[in-house]
Design an enzyme around this catalytic site. Structure first.
Site, PDB file in Angstrom:
ATOM      1  CG  ASP A  27      -2.002   0.916   1.344  1.00 40.28           C
ATOM      2  OD1 ASP A  27      -1.767   2.012   0.285  1.00 40.28           O
ATOM      3  OD2 ASP A  27      -3.182   0.716   1.555  1.00 40.28           O
ATOM      4  NE  ARG A  41      -4.846   3.011  -0.386  1.00 38.82           N
ATOM      5  CZ  ARG A  41      -5.543   2.137   0.375  1.00 38.82           C
ATOM      6  NH1 ARG A  41      -6.690   2.850  -0.297  1.00 38.82           N
ATOM      7  NH2 ARG A  41      -5.641   1.635   1.087  1.00 38.82           N
TER       8      ARG A  41
HETATM    9  N1  LIG Z   1      -2.068  -2.030  -6.458  1.00 35.59           N
HETATM   10  C1  LIG Z   1      -3.203  -3.215  -6.334  1.00 35.59           C
HETATM   11  N2  LIG Z   1      -4.825  -1.860  -6.147  1.00 35.59           N
HETATM   12  C2  LIG Z   1      -5.181  -2.527  -6.265  1.00 35.59           C
HETATM   13  C3  LIG Z   1      -5.765  -3.646  -6.356  1.00 35.59           C
HETATM   14  N3  LIG Z   1      -7.140  -4.047  -6.355  1.00 35.59           N
HETATM   15  C4  LIG Z   1      -7.739  -3.119  -6.293  1.00 35.59           C
HETATM   16  N4  LIG Z   1      -7.112  -1.526  -6.144  1.00 35.59           N
HETATM   17  C5  LIG Z   1      -6.626  -0.284  -5.934  1.00 35.59           C
HETATM   18  O1  LIG Z   1      -7.290  -0.151  -4.103  1.00 35.59           O
HETATM   19  C6  LIG Z   1      -7.866   0.790  -3.951  1.00 35.59           C
HETATM   20  C7  LIG Z   1      -8.868   0.311  -3.466  1.00 35.59           C
HETATM   21  O2  LIG Z   1      -9.302   0.862  -2.118  1.00 35.59           O
HETATM   22  P1  LIG Z   1      -9.843   0.752  -1.335  1.00 35.59           P
HETATM   23  O3  LIG Z   1     -11.782   1.323  -0.896  1.00 35.59           O
HETATM   24  O4  LIG Z   1     -10.088   2.579   0.000  1.00 35.59           O
HETATM   25  O5  LIG Z   1      -9.916   0.337   0.343  1.00 35.59           O
HETATM   26  P2  LIG Z   1      -9.135  -0.150   0.674  1.00 35.59           P
HETATM   27  O6  LIG Z   1      -7.928   0.122   1.504  1.00 35.59           O
HETATM   28  O7  LIG Z   1      -9.323  -2.017   1.624  1.00 35.59           O
HETATM   29  O8  LIG Z   1     -10.469   0.005   2.597  1.00 35.59           O
HETATM   30  P3  LIG Z   1     -11.513  -0.804   2.585  1.00 35.59           P
HETATM   31  O9  LIG Z   1     -12.722  -0.154   1.453  1.00 35.59           O
HETATM   32  O10 LIG Z   1     -12.373   0.959   3.222  1.00 35.59           O
HETATM   33  O11 LIG Z   1     -12.186  -1.016   3.527  1.00 35.59           O
HETATM   34  C8  LIG Z   1      -8.323   1.357  -5.431  1.00 35.59           C
HETATM   35  O12 LIG Z   1      -7.505   2.721  -5.438  1.00 35.59           O
HETATM   36  C9  LIG Z   1      -7.952   0.497  -6.593  1.00 35.59           C
HETATM   37  O13 LIG Z   1      -7.612   0.894  -7.548  1.00 35.59           O
HETATM   38  C10 LIG Z   1      -4.491  -4.686  -6.809  1.00 35.59           C
HETATM   39  O14 LIG Z   1      -5.029  -5.701  -7.141  1.00 35.59           O
HETATM   40  N5  LIG Z   1      -3.743  -3.926  -6.987  1.00 35.59           N
END
Ligand SMILES: Nc1nc2c(ncn2[C@@H]2O[C@H](COP(=O)(O)OP(=O)(O)OP(=O)(O)O)[C@@H](O)[C@H]2O)c(=O)[nH]1
Ligand SMILES: [Zn+2]
Length: 356
Positions: free
Chosen positions: A288, A290
């Site tokens: 992550d 971010r």
């Molecule tokens: N690097 C990567 N990013 C992904 C993947 N699948 C989804 N994402 C990204 O993950 C992020 C999703 O984040 P959020 O929806 O905030 O999810 P989270 O951190 O799991 O937390 P909550 O949804 O609040 O429970 C988005 O920026 C997506 O583009 C993946 O397989 N790889």
């Protein structure tokens, strides 16, 4: 302030240069080229200059190279190495087809700060975190001779968040609520803008129902079944509409902060059998990348000090609290599970601590 760009502005220029394949000079250290946009003719010029390829510890682990420098490794550039050789080090797409890239010789001792700065710059340009680097005795002269952007190493290293400014806000009636407003926030550093959707007129003295949503082009817009982002986005907005107020931050941190191109590289690796966390690591990223201080800063600027946070991610709660936004309640957001994203959600629960 004079007419000349300051450190932050030069960093923004450097990011644009690297994305085009133009070299960037790190003051007092040397020159770098992003591996992803490396042009063969420019690589030829670097031969004989003591060049190396800088990669992250995660990428080094995949390549089975010792990361003597801790968070980065420097791999000496062999005399016969061409741009394809560099790309293969940086990009895991062909790791399975051609696992042997060696023998790879990691440099040991000496200064790894140029490697560190180079990898950091590539990441902030949303490129693969790998660069060709070469030390220089006189960086100022080299930059002037070739008309290159010079960045300050301390400015590259800084972990301070760029200030964000509310640029504009306007009424936005939506299907979930006619009382919607969209606010646009812009950082000083030339980086991505972020948005806040405010629903109703939340009382600033009480905890607000809030969602920090990270951009997901594939899930939010295309209805991808590989993740749960689209249903989470719509579910959060619907709940705010039902309650009559709330704030949803749409943070442009696509792919957990690695950008859409790298996320698609991660998806290609997932098709080879790696999970979402392993794919990030093979690319050279943390799972992550971010920066949740951005979300906290926007909430505070909007006058919100306490939230009821819609999330399943405990790390988000911890980072909000650490950034001065109190999370008085976690509101679960479990929507959108399907046959395609079942394993993805299970990996997030097992490896990233998500609550099921
Ligand atoms: N690097 C990567 N990013 C992904 C993947 N699948 C989804 N994402 C990204 O993950 C992020 C999703 O984040 P959020 O929806 O905030 O999810 P989270 O951190 O799991 O937390 P909550 O949804 O609040 O429970 C988005 O920026 C997506 O583009 C993946 O397989 N790889
Ligand atoms: Zn998604």
């Amino acid at each position: 302030m004079g007419f000349a760009p300051d450190d932050t502005e030069r960093l923004a220029r450097a990011r644009a240069d690297l994305r085009m394949g133009v070299p960037v000079v790190v003051a007092g250290m040397g020159v770098m080229l992003a591996a992803e946009t490396l042009q063969p003719a420019r690589l030829t010029l670097l031969h004989g200059m003591g060049a190396a390829v800088a990669i992250t510890d995660w990428r080094a682990q995949t390549l089975k190279v010792a990361a003597y420098d801790g968070d980065v490794a420097r791999i000496a550039l062999p005399a016969d190495a061409d741009a394809r050789w560099v790309t293969a080090l940086a990009n895991p797409a062909d790791d399975l087809r051609s696992p042997m890239k060696g023998p790879l010789r990691a440099q040991r001792g000496g200064d790894a700060d140029l490697a560190r700065a180079a990898v950091t710059l590539c990441k902030s340009a949303r490129l693969l975190p790998a660069a060709v680097i070469a030390p220089l005795d006189d960086t100022a002269r080299f930059a002037a001779e070739h008309g290159l952007t010079v960045v300050d190493a301390a400015a590259v290293r800084t972990t301070e968040m760029s200030p964000l400014h509310g640029i504009v806000s306007a009424r936005l009636p939506m299907s979930v609520s006619e009382a919607g407003r969209l606010h646009v926030f812009r950082p000083d550093d030339g980086g991505e803008e972020h948005y806040a959707v405010e629903i109703g007129q939340p009382d600033r003295s009480k905890p607000v129902l809030a969602r920090l949503h990270s951009a997901c082009f594939t899930g939010d817009l295309l209805g991808s079944l590989k993740c749960d982002c689209g249903p989470q986005l719509r579910g959060a907005l619907a709940q705010m509409g039902t309650e009559g107020h709330g704030v949803l931050l749409y943070l442009n941190q696509e792919g957990r902060g690695i950008g859409l191109a790298n996320k698609m590289r991660a998806y290609a690796l997932q098709d080879q059998g790696y999970d979402t966390v392993e794919a990030n690591h093979r690319l050279g990223f943390h799972d992550d990348e971010r920066d949740f201080r951005i979300g906290a800063a926007i909430l505070k600027q909007m006058g919100f000090g306490a939230v009821r946070l819609l999330t399943n991610n405990p790390a988000k709660i911890a980072r909000m609290e650490a950034s001065g936004v109190s999370v008085v309640e976690r509101v679960p957001l479990k929507v959108g599970e399907n046959a395609h994203n079942h394993a993805y959600l299970a990996t997030k629960a097992a490896k990233s601590g998500h609550l099921l």
